[in-house]
Design an enzyme around this catalytic site. Structure first.
Site, PDB file in Angstrom:
ATOM      1  N   GLN A 179       0.828  -1.219   0.000  1.00  0.00           N
ATOM      2  CA  GLN A 179       0.000   0.000   0.000  1.00  0.00           C
ATOM      3  C   GLN A 179       0.859   1.266   0.000  1.00  0.00           C
ATOM      4  OE1 GLN A 179      -3.542   1.282   2.815  1.00  0.00           O
ATOM      5  NE2 GLN A 179      -1.624   1.728   3.887  1.00  0.00           N
ATOM      6  N   LEU A 239      10.137   0.049   3.415  1.00  0.00           N
ATOM      7  CA  LEU A 239       8.738  -0.239   3.735  1.00  0.00           C
ATOM      8  C   LEU A 239       8.462  -1.744   3.746  1.00  0.00           C
ATOM      9  CD1 LEU A 239       6.999   2.452   1.478  1.00  0.00           C
ATOM     10  CD2 LEU A 239       8.034   2.717   3.725  1.00  0.00           C
ATOM     11  N   ALA A 249       8.159  -5.441   4.829  1.00  0.00           N
ATOM     12  CA  ALA A 249       8.045  -6.108   6.125  1.00  0.00           C
ATOM     13  C   ALA A 249       7.022  -7.225   6.011  1.00  0.00           C
ATOM     14  CB  ALA A 249       7.573  -5.124   7.192  1.00  0.00           C
ATOM     15  N   GLN A 250       7.124  -8.208   6.907  1.00  0.00           N
ATOM     16  CA  GLN A 250       5.976  -9.067   7.166  1.00  0.00           C
ATOM     17  C   GLN A 250       5.141  -8.176   8.083  1.00  0.00           C
ATOM     18  OE1 GLN A 250       3.104 -10.555   7.979  1.00  0.00           O
ATOM     19  NE2 GLN A 250       4.066 -11.046   9.931  1.00  0.00           N
ATOM     20  N   SER A 251       4.079  -7.583   7.534  1.00  0.00           N
ATOM     21  CA  SER A 251       3.458  -6.430   8.187  1.00  0.00           C
ATOM     22  C   SER A 251       2.148  -6.741   8.910  1.00  0.00           C
ATOM     23  CB  SER A 251       3.190  -5.353   7.131  1.00  0.00           C
ATOM     24  OG  SER A 251       2.243  -5.835   6.188  1.00  0.00           O
ATOM     25  N   THR A 258       6.229   1.701  13.715  1.00  0.00           N
ATOM     26  CA  THR A 258       4.779   1.569  13.865  1.00  0.00           C
ATOM     27  C   THR A 258       4.304   1.875  15.283  1.00  0.00           C
ATOM     28  OG1 THR A 258       3.009  -0.072  13.926  1.00  0.00           O
ATOM     29  CG2 THR A 258       5.220  -0.923  14.174  1.00  0.00           C
ATOM     30  N   GLU A 305       2.297   0.168  16.777  1.00  0.00           N
ATOM     31  CA  GLU A 305       2.160  -1.105  17.498  1.00  0.00           C
ATOM     32  C   GLU A 305       3.305  -1.286  18.506  1.00  0.00           C
ATOM     33  OE1 GLU A 305      -0.344  -3.597  17.261  1.00  0.00           O
ATOM     34  OE2 GLU A 305      -1.419  -2.090  16.103  1.00  0.00           O
ATOM     35  N   TYR A 347       5.373  -9.125  15.637  1.00  0.00           N
ATOM     36  CA  TYR A 347       5.512  -8.031  14.655  1.00  0.00           C
ATOM     37  C   TYR A 347       6.045  -6.780  15.347  1.00  0.00           C
ATOM     38  CZ  TYR A 347       3.961  -4.017  11.825  1.00  0.00           C
ATOM     39  OH  TYR A 347       3.902  -2.831  11.139  1.00  0.00           O
ATOM     40  N   LYS A 393       9.634  -4.876  14.889  1.00  0.00           N
ATOM     41  CA  LYS A 393       9.694  -3.474  14.455  1.00  0.00           C
ATOM     42  C   LYS A 393      10.473  -2.633  15.464  1.00  0.00           C
ATOM     43  CE  LYS A 393       7.372  -2.753  10.552  1.00  0.00           C
ATOM     44  NZ  LYS A 393       7.977  -2.109   9.378  1.00  0.00           N
ATOM     45  N   HIS A 395      -2.727   3.541   8.987  1.00  0.00           N
ATOM     46  CA  HIS A 395      -3.172   4.348   7.849  1.00  0.00           C
ATOM     47  C   HIS A 395      -3.685   3.413   6.768  1.00  0.00           C
ATOM     48  CE1 HIS A 395       1.183   3.784   7.901  1.00  0.00           C
ATOM     49  NE2 HIS A 395       1.098   3.611   6.595  1.00  0.00           N
TER      50      HIS A 395
HETATM   51  N1  LIG Z   1      -0.292   0.555   7.043  1.00  0.00           N
HETATM   52  C1  LIG Z   1      -0.132   0.823   8.318  1.00  0.00           C
HETATM   53  O1  LIG Z   1      -1.079   1.143   9.030  1.00  0.00           O
HETATM   54  C2  LIG Z   1       1.244   0.792   8.919  1.00  0.00           C
HETATM   55  C3  LIG Z   1       1.452   1.444  10.137  1.00  0.00           C
HETATM   56  C4  LIG Z   1       2.754   1.493  10.658  1.00  0.00           C
HETATM   57  C5  LIG Z   1       3.774   0.888   9.998  1.00  0.00           C
HETATM   58  N2  LIG Z   1       3.530   0.216   8.829  1.00  0.00           N
HETATM   59  C6  LIG Z   1       4.661  -0.396   8.147  1.00  0.00           C
HETATM   60  O2  LIG Z   1       4.871   0.372   6.984  1.00  0.00           O
HETATM   61  C7  LIG Z   1       5.317  -0.473   5.926  1.00  0.00           C
HETATM   62  C8  LIG Z   1       4.376  -0.341   4.740  1.00  0.00           C
HETATM   63  O3  LIG Z   1       3.066  -0.719   5.159  1.00  0.00           O
HETATM   64  P1  LIG Z   1       1.983  -1.224   4.103  1.00  0.00           P
HETATM   65  O4  LIG Z   1       0.661  -0.990   4.740  1.00  0.00           O
HETATM   66  O5  LIG Z   1       2.294  -0.686   2.784  1.00  0.00           O
HETATM   67  O6  LIG Z   1       2.282  -2.804   4.134  1.00  0.00           O
HETATM   68  P2  LIG Z   1       1.939  -3.928   3.039  1.00  0.00           P
HETATM   69  O7  LIG Z   1       0.892  -3.415   2.100  1.00  0.00           O
HETATM   70  O8  LIG Z   1       1.683  -5.190   3.768  1.00  0.00           O
HETATM   71  O9  LIG Z   1       3.311  -4.051   2.215  1.00  0.00           O
HETATM   72  C9  LIG Z   1       4.400  -4.758   2.713  1.00  0.00           C
HETATM   73  C10 LIG Z   1       5.445  -4.859   1.614  1.00  0.00           C
HETATM   74  O10 LIG Z   1       6.557  -5.630   2.116  1.00  0.00           O
HETATM   75  C11 LIG Z   1       6.890  -6.602   1.135  1.00  0.00           C
HETATM   76  N3  LIG Z   1       7.562  -7.778   1.731  1.00  0.00           N
HETATM   77  C12 LIG Z   1       7.035  -8.651   2.605  1.00  0.00           C
HETATM   78  N4  LIG Z   1       7.951  -9.593   2.900  1.00  0.00           N
HETATM   79  C13 LIG Z   1       9.075  -9.297   2.187  1.00  0.00           C
HETATM   80  C14 LIG Z   1      10.364  -9.906   2.042  1.00  0.00           C
HETATM   81  N5  LIG Z   1      10.672 -11.023   2.680  1.00  0.00           N
HETATM   82  N6  LIG Z   1      11.279  -9.313   1.246  1.00  0.00           N
HETATM   83  C15 LIG Z   1      10.975  -8.191   0.557  1.00  0.00           C
HETATM   84  N7  LIG Z   1       9.754  -7.587   0.622  1.00  0.00           N
HETATM   85  C16 LIG Z   1       8.827  -8.140   1.439  1.00  0.00           C
HETATM   86  C17 LIG Z   1       5.555  -6.951   0.503  1.00  0.00           C
HETATM   87  O11 LIG Z   1       5.757  -7.602  -0.722  1.00  0.00           O
HETATM   88  P3  LIG Z   1       4.641  -8.580  -1.391  1.00  0.00           P
HETATM   89  O12 LIG Z   1       3.755  -7.682  -2.203  1.00  0.00           O
HETATM   90  O13 LIG Z   1       5.472  -9.501  -2.198  1.00  0.00           O
HETATM   91  O14 LIG Z   1       3.917  -9.244  -0.277  1.00  0.00           O
HETATM   92  C18 LIG Z   1       4.955  -5.572   0.350  1.00  0.00           C
HETATM   93  O15 LIG Z   1       5.476  -4.918  -0.767  1.00  0.00           O
HETATM   94  C19 LIG Z   1       5.403  -1.868   6.501  1.00  0.00           C
HETATM   95  O16 LIG Z   1       6.723  -2.068   6.938  1.00  0.00           O
HETATM   96  C20 LIG Z   1       4.451  -1.817   7.681  1.00  0.00           C
HETATM   97  O17 LIG Z   1       4.821  -2.765   8.649  1.00  0.00           O
HETATM   98  C21 LIG Z   1       2.297   0.188   8.263  1.00  0.00           C
END
Ligand SMILES: NC(=O)c1ccc[n+]([C@@H]2O[C@H](COP(=O)([O-])OP(=O)(O)OC[C@H]3O[C@@H](n4cnc5c(N)ncnc54)[C@H](OP(=O)(O)O)[C@@H]3O)[C@@H](O)[C@H]2O)c1
Length: 334
Positions: free
Chosen positions: A13, A81, A83-85, A126, A128, A150, A154, A180
């Site tokens: 995202q 960005l 992560a196993q998120s 995060t 979290e 997680y 982080k 977000h």
């Molecule tokens: N959204 C939120 O509310 C929020 C809040 C705080 C922090 N965050 C952090 O911000 C970051 C972006 O969030 P997001 O919502 O965009 O998360 P997301 O949609 O789950 O995207 C995670 C990304 O990480 C990639 N990924 C997962 N495992 C990987 C690996 N082993 N090697 C390389 N890439 C890998 C995924 O690739 P695939 O497409 O191949 O799965 C995807 O592109 C994350 O680190 C998340 O933990 C998010």
């Protein structure tokens, strides 16, 4: 000459919205993705930017690979960005989560330090990490108490970024982002599960929506605005950590009520709760204080909670209408 940004997690995202923002600013954008039989560019396609982004295979578990990618791409800025998120999955896969979400960041920072320590670095931290929060609202000095593999991973990554800043003078900043969301949010996350569920129920594609803890409260903002804060952090003369939040908290129940209202449905007829969806340790209440981001970065959220729910439900209503009409999913997820 234009600056080059390397974004890990480009297929997620935030990766998609950040790539869009940086392209608008004239950056050369290189997206690092994990190798798979098919690259998932659905979100980049949805924003119409897939052909403007260079993609490189990249693995957070492979230090040598990262080093070569950093050398070849020669970025000015790296946004980590990837992560196993997903919190829920982290209880099922705690070691993998630690490897990617935690130790992966040390590998990446080491690669950057070896190749060019002048590269500016953003770490996706995060809310979290506050977990069983010791004070409300949470700001940059609030103590951490992670409640999931997680969040613990982080937190390790977060302190690693701080350490590379202090130990090696690197420009490494962490954005402590509260939740977000957007129409590009993964369907396993509760907000998108709700918006999609309401829309599919509306079109007769689904009968019930099963959720876990309706009383959990989160500070929810719009992802498209949160990536602006990431960029702003890397434009500052000094690297620092920032809380990025709206300063408002709402319960899952409120999200459900609003989403079903937008879809024109009475939520109580369709939503059921199942304790199987509860986590071994829950985070009940998060509320961020974004004052520092406002005063130092000039960043402020613009989209209200209700507007965010509307944006998500309306996008999912379009998807569900397409699915009901054509019997297949709409690829477009704008
Ligand atoms: N959204 C939120 O509310 C929020 C809040 C705080 C922090 N965050 C952090 O911000 C970051 C972006 O969030 P997001 O919502 O965009 O998360 P997301 O949609 O789950 O995207 C995670 C990304 O990480 C990639 N990924 C997962 N495992 C990987 C690996 N082993 N090697 C390389 N890439 C890998 C995924 O690739 P695939 O497409 O191949 O799965 C995807 O592109 C994350 O680190 C998340 O933990 C998010």
């Amino acid at each position: 000459m234009s600056s080059t940004a390397l974004i890990t997690g480009i297929t997620g995202q935030d990766g998609a919205y950040l790539a869009q923002l940086l392209l608008e600013k004239g950056y050369r954008v290189v997206g690092a993705f994990r190798r798979a039989s098919m690259v998932n560019t659905a979100r980049l396609d949805a924003l119409g930017i897939a052909e403007h982004v260079e993609l490189v295979p990249f693995d957070l578990t492979d230090h040598g690979n990262m080093r070569r990618v950093i050398e070849a791409v020669a970025p000015d800025e790296v946004y980590n960005l990837a992560a196993q998120s997903f919190v829920g999955v982290s209880f099922e896969q705690p070691v993998t989560t630690g490897e990617i979400t935690g130790v992966g960041v040390v590998r990446l920072l080491e690669a950057i330090r070896e190749v060019n320590p002048e590269i500016r670095f953003y770490q996706a931290s995060t809310s979290e990490m506050f977990g069983k929060a010791r004070e409300t609202p949470q700001n940059e000095t609030t103590p951490f108490h992670p409640r999931s593999p997680y969040a613990a991973s982080k937190l390790y990554a977060h302190w690693t970024a701080v350490n590379y800043r202090e130990a090696y003078g690197m420009h490494a900043s962490s954005g402590i982002l509260f939740n977000h969301e957007s129409p590009l949010r993964g369907v396993e996350f509760v907000t998108r599960k709700i918006s999609l569920g309401a829309a599919r129920i509306k079109y007769g594609l689904q009968e019930k929506l099963t959720l876990g803890n309706l009383e959990a409260r989160r500070d929810w903002g719009y992802a498209k605005e949160y990536v602006e804060a990431m960029w702003l952090m890397l434009q500052q003369p000094e690297a620092e950590d920032y809380v990025v939040a709206t300063g408002e908290s709402h319960s899952v129940r409120e999200f459900v009520e609003t989403a079903f209202e937008v879809a024109g449905l009475d939520w109580e007829r369709y939503v059921v709760t199942d304790p199987a969806f509860l986590r071994p340790a829950e985070v009940d209440f998060l509320l961020g204080d974004p004052s520092k981001a406002k005063s130092k970065l000039g960043w402020e959220p613009r989209t209200t909670f209700r507007e965010l729910v509307e944006i998500m439900v309306e996008a999912d209503l379009r998807r569900a209408a397409f699915e009901a009409r054509h019997g297949r999913e709409m690829l477009e997820i704008r």
